[in-house]
Each structure stands twice: as C-alpha cells, then as structure tokens.
Design an enzyme around this catalytic site. Structure first.
Site, PDB file in Angstrom:
ATOM      1  N   ASN A   9      30.749  40.387  38.000  1.00  0.00           N
ATOM      2  CA  ASN A   9      31.116  41.639  38.665  1.00  0.00           C
ATOM      3  C   ASN A   9      30.334  42.762  37.977  1.00  0.00           C
ATOM      4  OD1 ASN A   9      32.333  43.930  39.670  1.00  0.00           O
ATOM      5  ND2 ASN A   9      34.313  43.573  38.650  1.00  0.00           N
ATOM      6  N   TRP A  10      29.303  43.237  38.653  1.00  0.00           N
ATOM      7  CA  TRP A  10      28.449  44.250  38.029  1.00  0.00           C
ATOM      8  C   TRP A  10      29.070  45.646  38.053  1.00  0.00           C
ATOM      9  CZ3 TRP A  10      22.546  43.326  39.351  1.00  0.00           C
ATOM     10  CH2 TRP A  10      22.113  42.158  38.693  1.00  0.00           C
ATOM     11  N   LYS A  11      30.158  45.811  38.816  1.00  0.00           N
ATOM     12  CA  LYS A  11      30.806  47.125  38.925  1.00  0.00           C
ATOM     13  C   LYS A  11      29.756  48.162  39.331  1.00  0.00           C
ATOM     14  CE  LYS A  11      34.191  45.478  35.654  1.00  0.00           C
ATOM     15  NZ  LYS A  11      35.174  45.736  34.619  1.00  0.00           N
ATOM     16  N   HIS A  93      40.689  44.567  42.557  1.00  0.00           N
ATOM     17  CA  HIS A  93      40.384  44.688  41.124  1.00  0.00           C
ATOM     18  C   HIS A  93      41.249  45.805  40.533  1.00  0.00           C
ATOM     19  CE1 HIS A  93      38.271  45.514  37.403  1.00  0.00           C
ATOM     20  NE2 HIS A  93      37.723  44.316  37.516  1.00  0.00           N
ATOM     21  N   GLU A  95      40.607  48.103  38.590  1.00  0.00           N
ATOM     22  CA  GLU A  95      39.965  49.428  38.608  1.00  0.00           C
ATOM     23  C   GLU A  95      40.145  50.095  39.967  1.00  0.00           C
ATOM     24  OE1 GLU A  95      36.140  48.183  37.145  1.00  0.00           O
ATOM     25  OE2 GLU A  95      37.027  47.782  35.187  1.00  0.00           O
ATOM     26  N   GLU A 163      43.285  38.769  35.650  1.00  0.00           N
ATOM     27  CA  GLU A 163      42.601  39.698  34.752  1.00  0.00           C
ATOM     28  C   GLU A 163      43.622  40.639  34.108  1.00  0.00           C
ATOM     29  OE1 GLU A 163      38.167  40.009  35.960  1.00  0.00           O
ATOM     30  OE2 GLU A 163      39.290  41.647  36.882  1.00  0.00           O
ATOM     31  N   GLY A 169      37.026  44.901  29.520  1.00  0.00           N
ATOM     32  CA  GLY A 169      36.108  45.825  28.860  1.00  0.00           C
ATOM     33  C   GLY A 169      36.525  46.235  27.465  1.00  0.00           C
ATOM     34  N   SER A 209      36.879  40.423  29.279  1.00  0.00           N
ATOM     35  CA  SER A 209      36.149  40.204  28.020  1.00  0.00           C
ATOM     36  C   SER A 209      35.713  38.755  27.804  1.00  0.00           C
ATOM     37  CB  SER A 209      36.974  40.708  26.824  1.00  0.00           C
ATOM     38  OG  SER A 209      37.150  42.116  26.915  1.00  0.00           O
ATOM     39  N   GLY A 230      32.619  40.752  33.738  1.00  0.00           N
ATOM     40  CA  GLY A 230      32.065  42.081  33.960  1.00  0.00           C
ATOM     41  C   GLY A 230      30.847  42.303  33.084  1.00  0.00           C
ATOM     42  N   GLY A 231      31.055  42.960  31.939  1.00  0.00           N
ATOM     43  CA  GLY A 231      29.957  43.376  31.065  1.00  0.00           C
ATOM     44  C   GLY A 231      28.948  42.284  30.755  1.00  0.00           C
TER      45      GLY A 231
HETATM   46  P1  PGA Z   1      34.772  42.565  31.452  1.00  0.00           P
HETATM   47  O1  PGA Z   1      35.287  42.876  32.959  1.00  0.00           O
HETATM   48  O2  PGA Z   1      34.231  41.162  31.463  1.00  0.00           O
HETATM   49  O3  PGA Z   1      33.717  43.592  31.198  1.00  0.00           O
HETATM   50  O4  PGA Z   1      35.967  42.692  30.567  1.00  0.00           O
HETATM   51  C1  PGA Z   1      35.916  41.884  33.714  1.00  0.00           C
HETATM   52  C2  PGA Z   1      36.274  42.418  35.072  1.00  0.00           C
HETATM   53  O5  PGA Z   1      36.709  43.577  35.177  1.00  0.00           O
HETATM   54  O6  PGA Z   1      36.137  41.699  36.074  1.00  0.00           O
END
Ligand code: PGA
Length: 249
Positions: A9-11, A93, A95, A163, A169, A209, A230-231
């Site tokens: 997930n590149w956000k 998600h 967010e 999640e 993050g 993470s 994500g990251g």
């Molecule tokens: P992260 O994000 O791997 O950067 O913690 C995961 C996500 O929000 O899908």
C-alpha cells in the site's frame, strides 16, 4: 489451500520515478509462488499496469466510491479502477476511517460496488491502542467485520487485512500470540457467517510495521495468509525480502 498474498500500500507516495521500483520488483520475482499486489496512488495505476505488462505482479487501488459515476469531485469509482487496469482495491483503511470519517456502512457500500465490478476487495479492520488496552479488541474487530463486509463476499472477492492502528507506521507490532488470536477470531467469524467453505477460503493479511526483519515470524502464524505492507513496500529492496519470506512460509 489459500494462495498467499503480499500486498503493498503506497498510500500518498510515488510519482513517475517510483515506476522503477516496480521494474526492480518484477525482475526480482519473475515466478513468485505468492500473489504480489501493489496499490499505488490512483495517478500511477495505468502506468504501473503498463510497466508490469509481462509480470505476474498485480495492481490495485487504495479506495473507491460507492457510486459508479456522478457529481463526486475528487473521487474515483470502482469502474475507473478496473478500466485503468487495477483488479484489487483496499477499502476501509484506518487512515480513511479516521481522516475521512468512513463508517462501517460506508465501507460496506463501497465493497458491494467493488465486488460487483470484479475487484478483489481488501477490507481493513483493526483496533486503536486505547481499545486494545481496554481489552475491547475482539469486540471492535467483530463490529467492523459485521458492518463492513457485504453479504456477497466470497473467498475470491474478499480479503481481510487485520491492521492494529497503533502498529501502522510506528515500528510497533503485536506479538505472534496477539496476531494469532485476532486472525483465528476473524476466521471463526467468517466461518460462522458465510459457512466453512467460504470462511476458510478468505485470505487474512496482517498489516502494521511489517518489515524484512519481522516478516518470517509474522508469516509463521496460523491464519496469516500474507501481509498488507505500507512503508516497506515503497522500495523493492525492502519489499522483496518480505515476498521471499512469504514464498518460503
Ligand atoms: P506500515 O503501513 O507498513 O507502514 O505500518 C501498513 C498499512 O497501513 O497498510
């Protein structure tokens, strides 16, 4: 047997320069045993699809609207994602639940449309730190699942990503017992609602993470069928060892 899935997930990260990461990923994984999915920003979807034309790596969106078209400035429909070459979409998600006020019923309405548009739908659930500390994790997950997953879900069109919000993050992760407890619980709820056949075929991803250093341990947990990353999905050098760990699990 459930096909394992490594999803990135590149956000809101990535411009055209990031397509080089996809090329590197495709080169490193010509014949993965796991499915690999990247969800770039909507602006990159069609170019990402072109970049991966000769790769099994798939492309998805990060959100879609519940309606297929209309006066919704700034939004993207499921049909638009499909048309651009995406075959998956992330919905609900944390967010989006937090920053865009998405409620379970909004996620469910979007998921109905996405599934009807032949998009594999990755629905995210997860508790906040306060909810975990108050021992409400399983109740929160049960409510999110009941409210966000539409009745037309199948093993093919639904993936659930667990999640924990406090792990996203932050570099923090639940321990394997905590991950296992929630994943087993999600599996049992899906079996109860949809029957054993469908309930056992839905893939359950862990997200929050996930890094090369902890991937192997997370993938050893029963009912963890992959990860939503994500990251560590932004650079091929980080995502690649996570894919290798999943392939080997
Ligand atoms: P992260 O994000 O791997 O950067 O913690 C995961 C996500 O929000 O899908």
């Amino acid at each position: 047997m459930r096909q394992k899935l490594a999803a990135g997930n590149w956000k809101m990260n990535g411009t055209s320069a990031a397509l080089a990461e996809l090329e590197a990923l495709a080169k490193a994984h010509p014949n993965p045993t796991s499915e690999i999915l990247i969800c770039p920003p909507a602006t990159l979807i069609s170019r990402a699809v072109d970049t991966l034309a000769h790769s099994p790596i798939q492309i998805g969106g990060q959100d879609c609207h519940a309606a297929q078209s209309g006066a919704f400035t700034g939004d993207t429909s499921a049909e638009m994602l499909r048309d651009a070459g995406a075959n998956h979409v992330i919905l609900g998600h944390s967010e989006r639940r937090e920053a865009h006020g998405e409620r379970n019923e909004d996620v469910r309405d979007k998921a109905r449309t996405a599934m009807a548009t032949d998009l594999v739908t990755i629905i995210c659930v997860g508790e906040s730190l306060a909810q975990r500390e108050a021992a409400n994790t399983l109740d929160i997950i049960a409510g999110q699942l009941a409210g966000s997953v539409p009745d037309l879900a199948t093993g093919e069109n639904l993936v659930i990503a667990y999640e924990p919000i406090w792990a996203i993050g932050t570099g923090l992760t639940p321990d394997v017992a905590q991950v296992g407890e929630v994943h087993d619980f999600i599996r049992s709820l899906l079996e109860r609602r949809f029957g054993a056949g469908v309930g056992r075929s839905v893939r359950l991803l862990y997200g929050g993470s996930v890094k090369p250093a902890n991937a192997q341990e997370i993938f050893s947990v029963t009912n963890v069928d992959g990860a939503l990353v994500g990251g560590a999905s932004l650079a091929a050098k980080d995502f690649s060892p996570i894919i290798d760990a999943l392939d080997a699990a």
